[in-house]
Design a protein around this motif. Structure first.
Motif, PDB file in Angstrom:
ATOM      1  N   PRO A  93      -6.446  -4.501  -7.353  1.00 16.05           N
ATOM      2  CA  PRO A  93      -6.165  -3.165  -7.865  1.00 16.05           C
ATOM      3  C   PRO A  93      -4.760  -2.738  -7.460  1.00 16.05           C
ATOM      4  O   PRO A  93      -4.239  -3.175  -6.440  1.00 16.05           O
ATOM      5  CB  PRO A  93      -7.225  -2.287  -7.189  1.00 16.05           C
ATOM      6  CG  PRO A  93      -7.608  -3.036  -5.959  1.00 16.05           C
ATOM      7  CD  PRO A  93      -7.445  -4.493  -6.283  1.00 16.05           C
ATOM      8  N   LEU A  94      -4.161  -1.871  -8.253  1.00 15.87           N
ATOM      9  CA  LEU A  94      -2.813  -1.380  -7.976  1.00 15.87           C
ATOM     10  C   LEU A  94      -2.883   0.008  -7.373  1.00 15.87           C
ATOM     11  O   LEU A  94      -3.853   0.737  -7.574  1.00 15.87           O
ATOM     12  CB  LEU A  94      -2.005  -1.336  -9.276  1.00 15.87           C
ATOM     13  CG  LEU A  94      -1.790  -2.665  -9.983  1.00 15.87           C
ATOM     14  CD1 LEU A  94      -1.098  -2.447 -11.323  1.00 15.87           C
ATOM     15  CD2 LEU A  94      -0.988  -3.618  -9.111  1.00 15.87           C
ATOM     16  N   SER A  95      -1.839   0.389  -6.663  1.00 20.96           N
ATOM     17  CA  SER A  95      -1.745   1.762  -6.169  1.00 20.96           C
ATOM     18  C   SER A  95      -1.376   2.653  -7.348  1.00 20.96           C
ATOM     19  O   SER A  95      -0.887   2.172  -8.377  1.00 20.96           O
ATOM     20  CB  SER A  95      -0.682   1.865  -5.074  1.00 20.96           C
ATOM     21  OG  SER A  95       0.609   1.782  -5.630  1.00 20.96           O
ATOM     22  N   PRO A  96      -1.578   3.959  -7.238  1.00 18.89           N
ATOM     23  CA  PRO A  96      -1.226   4.859  -8.344  1.00 18.89           C
ATOM     24  C   PRO A  96       0.240   4.756  -8.768  1.00 18.89           C
ATOM     25  O   PRO A  96       0.536   4.790  -9.964  1.00 18.89           O
ATOM     26  CB  PRO A  96      -1.552   6.249  -7.782  1.00 18.89           C
ATOM     27  CG  PRO A  96      -2.640   5.998  -6.788  1.00 18.89           C
ATOM     28  CD  PRO A  96      -2.295   4.670  -6.166  1.00 18.89           C
ATOM     29  N   ILE A  97       1.147   4.609  -7.823  1.00 15.40           N
ATOM     30  CA  ILE A  97       2.562   4.524  -8.203  1.00 15.40           C
ATOM     31  C   ILE A  97       2.849   3.198  -8.898  1.00 15.40           C
ATOM     32  O   ILE A  97       3.634   3.146  -9.848  1.00 15.40           O
ATOM     33  CB  ILE A  97       3.511   4.771  -6.993  1.00 15.40           C
ATOM     34  CG1 ILE A  97       4.966   4.901  -7.455  1.00 15.40           C
ATOM     35  CG2 ILE A  97       3.384   3.690  -5.946  1.00 15.40           C
ATOM     36  CD1 ILE A  97       5.261   6.096  -8.302  1.00 15.40           C
ATOM     37  N   GLN A  98       2.211   2.126  -8.474  1.00 15.84           N
ATOM     38  CA  GLN A  98       2.397   0.840  -9.148  1.00 15.84           C
ATOM     39  C   GLN A  98       1.906   0.915 -10.593  1.00 15.84           C
ATOM     40  O   GLN A  98       2.579   0.442 -11.507  1.00 15.84           O
ATOM     41  CB  GLN A  98       1.653  -0.271  -8.389  1.00 15.84           C
ATOM     42  CG  GLN A  98       2.296  -0.635  -7.062  1.00 15.84           C
ATOM     43  CD  GLN A  98       1.423  -1.550  -6.229  1.00 15.84           C
ATOM     44  OE1 GLN A  98       0.213  -1.362  -6.127  1.00 15.84           O
ATOM     45  NE2 GLN A  98       2.047  -2.543  -5.607  1.00 15.84           N
TER      46      GLN A  98
END
Length: 199
Positions: free
Chosen positions: A123-128
């Motif tokens: 999963p990616l972070s929100p900024i990514q």
């Protein structure tokens, strides 16, 4: 010398570190974390930005010995760091030195297999995710540093003004863009973050 520190929530040890060795070298060459890029080696471009005890720094300017008993978050750890903030500090952030992985948790940590796709399963972070959605990634060389700097901005200033965004990213150079898509990505992540807090 031997340097013991935490990287992306996991205790690490670097042996035979010489006095002039940079944190960037240790992360890339000794720990296999190539996300932070080696570009100017003078702290001018921001491509090697990591968070040291929560504060964005240029890893090329930090001597490896300076991170003894400290916490480093690289672009590879942004998703886990964002999840920790969401689970532990909803709507807030980690105060410097108060978060991290306990020794017991670290001892129980095990690598988990993915479905075989090159990094796509994580999963990616929100900024990514916002950088992808806003089309803010071009060649990608500056992207890790921009992501780390933007993540810190959004942790400490959930609704940043355009001036706040420009100032937070001012130490990160991109040669591919006019920066507008990058600014759009930070705006998008901030809007999503605000929406998540309100719901």
């Amino acid at each position: 010398m031997r340097v013991n520190f935490t990287v992306n929530g996991r205790p690490q040890e670097a042996d035979d570190v010489w006095e002039g060795e940079s944190l960037l070298y240790v992360l890339r060459e000794r720990m296999g974390l190539p996300g932070s890029k080696n570009a100017c080696e003078q702290g001018e471009c921001g491509s090697c930005t990591v968070r040291l005890d929560g504060v964005p720094v240029c890893a090329c300017l930090v001597a490896a010995g300076q991170v003894q008993d400290r916490e480093v978050v690289t672009v590879e750890g942004l998703a886990d760091y964002a999840k920790h903030r969401q689970d532990t500090h909803p709507g807030g952030g980690c105060a410097s030195g108060t978060c991290g992985t306990s020794l017991d948790e670290a001892k129980r940590w095990q690598s988990k297999p993915t479905d075989g796709r090159a990094g796509e399963a994580a999963p990616l972070s929100p900024i990514q995710q916002a950088f992808i959605d806003a089309g803010a990634v071009q060649c990608g060389f500056c992207t890790p540093g921009l992501l780390v700097a933007a993540d810190e901005l959004l942790e400490n200033s959930p609704s940043p003004s355009d001036q706040d965004i420009r100032e937070a990213l001012s130490g990160n150079l991109c040669r591919c863009t006019g920066y507008e898509k990058i600014l759009d990505a930070v705006r998008l992540a901030a809007a999503r973050q605000e929406e998540a807090v309100q719901s």
